[in-house]
Design an enzyme around this catalytic site. Sequence first.
Site, mmCIF file in Angstrom:
data_model
loop_
_atom_site.group_PDB
_atom_site.id
_atom_site.type_symbol
_atom_site.label_atom_id
_atom_site.label_comp_id
_atom_site.label_asym_id
_atom_site.label_seq_id
_atom_site.Cartn_x
_atom_site.Cartn_y
_atom_site.Cartn_z
ATOM 1 N N SER A 27 -41.435 -26.089 -3.493
ATOM 2 C CA SER A 27 -40.945 -25.132 -4.510
ATOM 3 C C SER A 27 -39.540 -25.427 -4.997
ATOM 4 O O SER A 27 -39.003 -24.680 -5.821
ATOM 5 C CB SER A 27 -40.939 -23.716 -3.940
ATOM 6 N N THR B 256 -38.471 -20.186 -4.195
ATOM 7 C CA THR B 256 -37.082 -20.465 -4.554
ATOM 8 C C THR B 256 -36.127 -20.180 -3.390
ATOM 9 O O THR B 256 -36.314 -19.209 -2.680
ATOM 10 C CB THR B 256 -36.712 -19.506 -5.704
ATOM 11 N N THR C 282 -34.574 -24.095 -7.712
ATOM 12 C CA THR C 282 -36.042 -24.040 -7.654
ATOM 13 C C THR C 282 -36.680 -25.100 -8.555
ATOM 14 O O THR C 282 -36.051 -25.583 -9.505
ATOM 15 C CB THR C 282 -36.527 -22.653 -8.121
ATOM 16 N N ARG D 265 -41.279 -23.906 -19.465
ATOM 17 C CA ARG D 265 -41.038 -22.558 -18.925
ATOM 18 C C ARG D 265 -39.791 -22.553 -18.017
ATOM 19 O O ARG D 265 -39.617 -23.413 -17.169
ATOM 20 C CB ARG D 265 -42.264 -22.100 -18.130
ATOM 21 N N THR E 181 -35.897 -14.414 -4.980
ATOM 22 C CA THR E 181 -37.051 -15.288 -5.054
ATOM 23 C C THR E 181 -38.185 -14.446 -5.628
ATOM 24 O O THR E 181 -38.138 -13.228 -5.540
ATOM 25 C CB THR E 181 -37.410 -15.788 -3.641
ATOM 26 N N GLY E 182 -39.159 -15.077 -6.217
ATOM 27 C CA GLY E 182 -40.278 -14.288 -6.720
ATOM 28 C C GLY E 182 -40.556 -14.558 -8.185
ATOM 29 O O GLY E 182 -40.055 -15.537 -8.756
HETATM 30 N N1 GLY Z 1 -38.242 -17.472 -8.994
HETATM 31 C C1 GLY Z 1 -38.568 -18.735 -9.435
HETATM 32 C C2 GLY Z 1 -39.258 -18.795 -10.730
HETATM 33 O O1 GLY Z 1 -39.898 -17.836 -11.142
HETATM 34 O O2 GLY Z 1 -39.183 -19.809 -11.369
#
Ligand code: GLY
Length: 325
Positions: free
Chosen positions: A83, A185, A203, A213, A236-237
Amino acid sequence: MLNNRRSFLSKSFLAVTLGSLKWSDVLANAAPNPPSKGPLVIATWDNRKATAAAWEVLKNGGRALDAVEAGARIPEADPNDTSVGYGGFPDRDGKVTLDACIMDEFGNAGSVCFLQHIMHPISVARLVMEKTPHVMLCGEGALDFALKNGFKKENLLTPVAEKAWKDWLITSEYKPKVNWERHDTIGIVAIDQQSRISGACTTSGMAFKMHGRIGDSPVLGAGMFSDNEVGAAACTGLGEMLLRTLGSFLVVEEMRRGKSPQKAIITVLKRIAAKYPEQSRDNQIGFVAVDKKGRYGAYALQAGYQYAVYQNGENKVFDSDYLFK
Ligand code: GLY
């Protein structure tokens, strides 16, 4: 600073003699940098190798900024971490694109997004902060900047990540969700021996995301925010929810209003869950935060989130408490 302090003290003394202030208030307010309960570093997920690297900086009296950068670089270089950085799962076109941000104790900030081929986006983000008049560089521009500053161009797509992508291509089912129970992340925040606070976040973003994105992680206030007067938070998330709510900024603002890091995070997660009930039920968000008093907090939407804390010479991982029981 000395002159300011002298003038503050003399004004305070005047106030005391006028009977409008207590001596204890004067002394507390006169301290330019109250003693820290730090050092302390806290990171999302079981990132104990990262907190250990940060602790190496902190235990010797080093700067929180150096600590969070050193910590973030650990999963960035780890091919088994799918990740973050090298070994991160690619986007749906098979490209590993990286996002990162960093903030120092003066409120300076640096960020990169959609960066390819560079193993340590966090260090490029720091360089953006320190060597340019800007905050954020993106894509080809960020890559040019990194290469001109001595970073090496590398293939970040490991065989494991490439196979996962090729397996995903078979169905190409586009589910913009993040994992609940596995490393995602890294957000890392620290307070050092001199009460300096800093934060970092890095991340590879959502696995098999649309090409281009960008998530929350490189956006100051979303993936991470730090204010040396108050504290720092990182998360994170699902980046989309954090981008819409500027979650890390909100946590810091709740701490500014007097909440502990833990209560600040819970307040923000409840607010996000109230605003986006369906997405919140179906996704994970987890925060870590530290405040100027050296207190820390962590909390998530769902079960399965962990965080790592290095404090008083001990490096520990904890299961986080969570909202949806
Ligand atoms: N939290 C990492 C992402 O959505 O890219």
